[in-house]
Design a protein around this motif. Sequence first.
Motif, PDB file in Angstrom:
ATOM      1  N   ILE A   1      73.669  20.478 142.661  1.00  0.00           N
ATOM      2  CA  ILE A   1      72.994  19.209 142.388  1.00  0.00           C
ATOM      3  C   ILE A   1      73.437  18.743 141.002  1.00  0.00           C
ATOM      4  O   ILE A   1      73.343  19.497 140.042  1.00  0.00           O
ATOM      5  N   PRO A   2      73.958  17.516 140.849  1.00  0.00           N
ATOM      6  CA  PRO A   2      74.126  16.467 141.859  1.00  0.00           C
ATOM      7  C   PRO A   2      75.544  16.394 142.443  1.00  0.00           C
ATOM      8  O   PRO A   2      75.840  15.478 143.194  1.00  0.00           O
ATOM      9  N   GLN A   3      76.419  17.358 142.105  1.00  0.00           N
ATOM     10  CA  GLN A   3      77.817  17.255 142.554  1.00  0.00           C
ATOM     11  C   GLN A   3      77.935  17.201 144.074  1.00  0.00           C
ATOM     12  O   GLN A   3      78.732  16.420 144.619  1.00  0.00           O
ATOM     13  N   ASP A   4      77.162  18.041 144.764  1.00  0.00           N
ATOM     14  CA  ASP A   4      77.220  18.087 146.227  1.00  0.00           C
ATOM     15  C   ASP A   4      76.038  17.390 146.891  1.00  0.00           C
ATOM     16  O   ASP A   4      76.119  17.014 148.067  1.00  0.00           O
TER      17      ASP A   4
ATOM     18  N   GLU B   1      61.096  17.388 134.395  1.00  0.00           N
ATOM     19  CA  GLU B   1      61.886  17.524 133.171  1.00  0.00           C
ATOM     20  C   GLU B   1      62.503  18.907 133.028  1.00  0.00           C
ATOM     21  O   GLU B   1      63.481  19.066 132.285  1.00  0.00           O
ATOM     22  N   ASN B   2      61.949  19.891 133.709  1.00  0.00           N
ATOM     23  CA  ASN B   2      62.401  21.264 133.492  1.00  0.00           C
ATOM     24  C   ASN B   2      63.235  21.837 134.635  1.00  0.00           C
ATOM     25  O   ASN B   2      63.692  22.977 134.542  1.00  0.00           O
ATOM     26  N   LEU B   3      63.429  21.074 135.689  1.00  0.00           N
ATOM     27  CA  LEU B   3      64.414  21.482 136.688  1.00  0.00           C
ATOM     28  C   LEU B   3      65.802  21.297 136.093  1.00  0.00           C
ATOM     29  O   LEU B   3      65.998  20.523 135.159  1.00  0.00           O
ATOM     30  N   TYR B   4      66.781  22.017 136.644  1.00  0.00           N
ATOM     31  CA  TYR B   4      68.152  21.844 136.166  1.00  0.00           C
ATOM     32  C   TYR B   4      69.055  21.529 137.346  1.00  0.00           C
ATOM     33  O   TYR B   4      69.192  22.351 138.249  1.00  0.00           O
ATOM     34  N   PRO B   5      69.620  20.321 137.355  1.00  0.00           N
ATOM     35  CA  PRO B   5      69.453  19.243 136.366  1.00  0.00           C
ATOM     36  C   PRO B   5      68.088  18.581 136.472  1.00  0.00           C
ATOM     37  O   PRO B   5      67.419  18.684 137.510  1.00  0.00           O
TER      38      PRO B   5
ATOM     39  N   ALA C   1      63.879  21.952 153.375  1.00  0.00           N
ATOM     40  CA  ALA C   1      65.250  21.812 152.869  1.00  0.00           C
ATOM     41  C   ALA C   1      66.205  22.766 153.569  1.00  0.00           C
ATOM     42  O   ALA C   1      67.360  22.406 153.846  1.00  0.00           O
ATOM     43  N   MET C   2      65.762  23.964 153.880  1.00  0.00           N
ATOM     44  CA  MET C   2      66.636  24.908 154.585  1.00  0.00           C
ATOM     45  C   MET C   2      67.022  24.361 155.951  1.00  0.00           C
ATOM     46  O   MET C   2      68.171  24.515 156.393  1.00  0.00           O
ATOM     47  N   ARG C   3      66.085  23.714 156.639  1.00  0.00           N
ATOM     48  CA  ARG C   3      66.419  23.104 157.923  1.00  0.00           C
ATOM     49  C   ARG C   3      67.366  21.919 157.738  1.00  0.00           C
ATOM     50  O   ARG C   3      68.283  21.702 158.524  1.00  0.00           O
ATOM     51  N   LEU C   4      67.126  21.156 156.685  1.00  0.00           N
ATOM     52  CA  LEU C   4      67.893  19.930 156.467  1.00  0.00           C
ATOM     53  C   LEU C   4      69.319  20.210 155.992  1.00  0.00           C
ATOM     54  O   LEU C   4      70.262  19.494 156.367  1.00  0.00           O
ATOM     55  N   LEU C   5      69.498  21.258 155.189  1.00  0.00           N
ATOM     56  CA  LEU C   5      70.782  21.499 154.528  1.00  0.00           C
ATOM     57  C   LEU C   5      71.666  22.549 155.199  1.00  0.00           C
ATOM     58  O   LEU C   5      72.854  22.643 154.891  1.00  0.00           O
TER      59      LEU C   5
ATOM     60  N   ARG D   1      65.596  25.124 145.091  1.00  0.00           N
ATOM     61  CA  ARG D   1      65.715  26.556 145.382  1.00  0.00           C
ATOM     62  C   ARG D   1      66.595  26.773 146.607  1.00  0.00           C
ATOM     63  O   ARG D   1      67.478  27.650 146.614  1.00  0.00           O
ATOM     64  N   ALA D   2      66.369  25.958 147.652  1.00  0.00           N
ATOM     65  CA  ALA D   2      67.162  26.096 148.878  1.00  0.00           C
ATOM     66  C   ALA D   2      68.630  25.770 148.614  1.00  0.00           C
ATOM     67  O   ALA D   2      69.538  26.468 149.097  1.00  0.00           O
ATOM     68  N   ALA D   3      68.886  24.707 147.862  1.00  0.00           N
ATOM     69  CA  ALA D   3      70.262  24.318 147.565  1.00  0.00           C
ATOM     70  C   ALA D   3      70.984  25.421 146.798  1.00  0.00           C
ATOM     71  O   ALA D   3      72.149  25.740 147.086  1.00  0.00           O
ATOM     72  N   ASN D   4      70.294  26.017 145.848  1.00  0.00           N
ATOM     73  CA  ASN D   4      70.907  27.108 145.083  1.00  0.00           C
ATOM     74  C   ASN D   4      71.242  28.287 145.985  1.00  0.00           C
ATOM     75  O   ASN D   4      72.319  28.899 145.874  1.00  0.00           O
ATOM     76  N   GLN D   5      70.327  28.594 146.892  1.00  0.00           N
ATOM     77  CA  GLN D   5      70.545  29.712 147.818  1.00  0.00           C
ATOM     78  C   GLN D   5      71.734  29.454 148.739  1.00  0.00           C
ATOM     79  O   GLN D   5      72.467  30.381 149.115  1.00  0.00           O
ATOM     80  N   LEU D   6      71.943  28.178 149.090  1.00  0.00           N
ATOM     81  CA  LEU D   6      73.031  27.808 149.993  1.00  0.00           C
ATOM     82  C   LEU D   6      74.332  27.481 149.254  1.00  0.00           C
ATOM     83  O   LEU D   6      75.334  27.140 149.893  1.00  0.00           O
TER      84      LEU D   6
END
Length: 347
Positions: free
Chosen positions: A271-274, A288-292, A236-240, A262-267
């Motif tokens: 999710i899912p707005q962006d 079920e326990n990821l947010y969102p 994900a870090m490479r992709l995003l 985790r990568a999206a939060n760091q960057l």
Amino acid sequence: MNNKTVGIRDVAAAAGVSVTTVSHVLNDVSYARISAETRDKVRETAARLGYGPNRLARALRTQRSGMIGFISEEIATTPHAGRLILGSEVTAKARGYNIMIINSTSTGSPESRENDVAALLERQVDGILYATMYHRRFTIPRNLSGIPAVLVDSEDIGGSIASVVPDEEGGARTAVQVLIDAGHTRIGMINNTDDVPATHARLRAFEETLTDAGLTFHPELVQSEHSEVPGGYTAAMRLLAGPHRPTGVFCYNDRMAMGLYRAANQLGIRIPQDLSVVGFDNQELIAENLYPALTTVALPHYEMGAWATQHLIDAIEGKIELAESAGQPTVVDCPLVARDSVAAPAG
């Protein structure tokens, strides 16, 4: 009442049917002209009263033990095991059989696998279910040939045994189509690096679904790593991190999706707005326990366990020939589980 005092006449009286009808239902006599409603009523009444047929008498009559062996290749220690075994047990009990489980290992020698089969045969099981910890093709133990047996979530390289597997391509198509339907046109994929059927089938479906929708497949938007949380994070870090990142991502499984979160939060990507995300497996403790909560595609473990058991018992009882379905696996649908990780692209 308990099963020491309840007899077949008690079941017949409580269900309001004849003793013959009860006998035909509980012995699964296929030619008996008994409605499905009556069959269900008899089984429910027998279960409620605690009636069970005399297994020793039945074994002497049918030359069957009423036991099915279940070899689970590490599946007893995976999150999906419960549903697979439950589907098998519920189906077996409804047909008057019990399950005997042996936990094996995917890294064991051919001899150790043959020993697992031999241990069940020594206990006079009527047939064997062999489940692997993930969908793969492998060489079956030699002593599994020639006996009633069905592979679960796996395929025999030699094509000699009936098997049931998830619809890898269909599930991946469903996942990608969710992103397309939400309006995404630049879609990436985080894939596995292992040489297993799911890796190739899900990537193939990803590319074909984009093409069918008139979208461009960008090879640089597919990043592959080991199919665990750290691998998902690295991919994900490479992709995003680049300037032309995708607005939607299909992940090989829910664990890799967790790494992407985790990568999206760091960057600083929301999710899912962006960024919209769809996983695969429906590993509920994660999804079920990821947010969102993660939208994902479910592997049909319960359904595969039920199908394999039903098919095996039909073969044991002489209703079908397993050889007729060998070589071409039965494929079970992977349904979408919609949650909160998909939205229309921003702007």
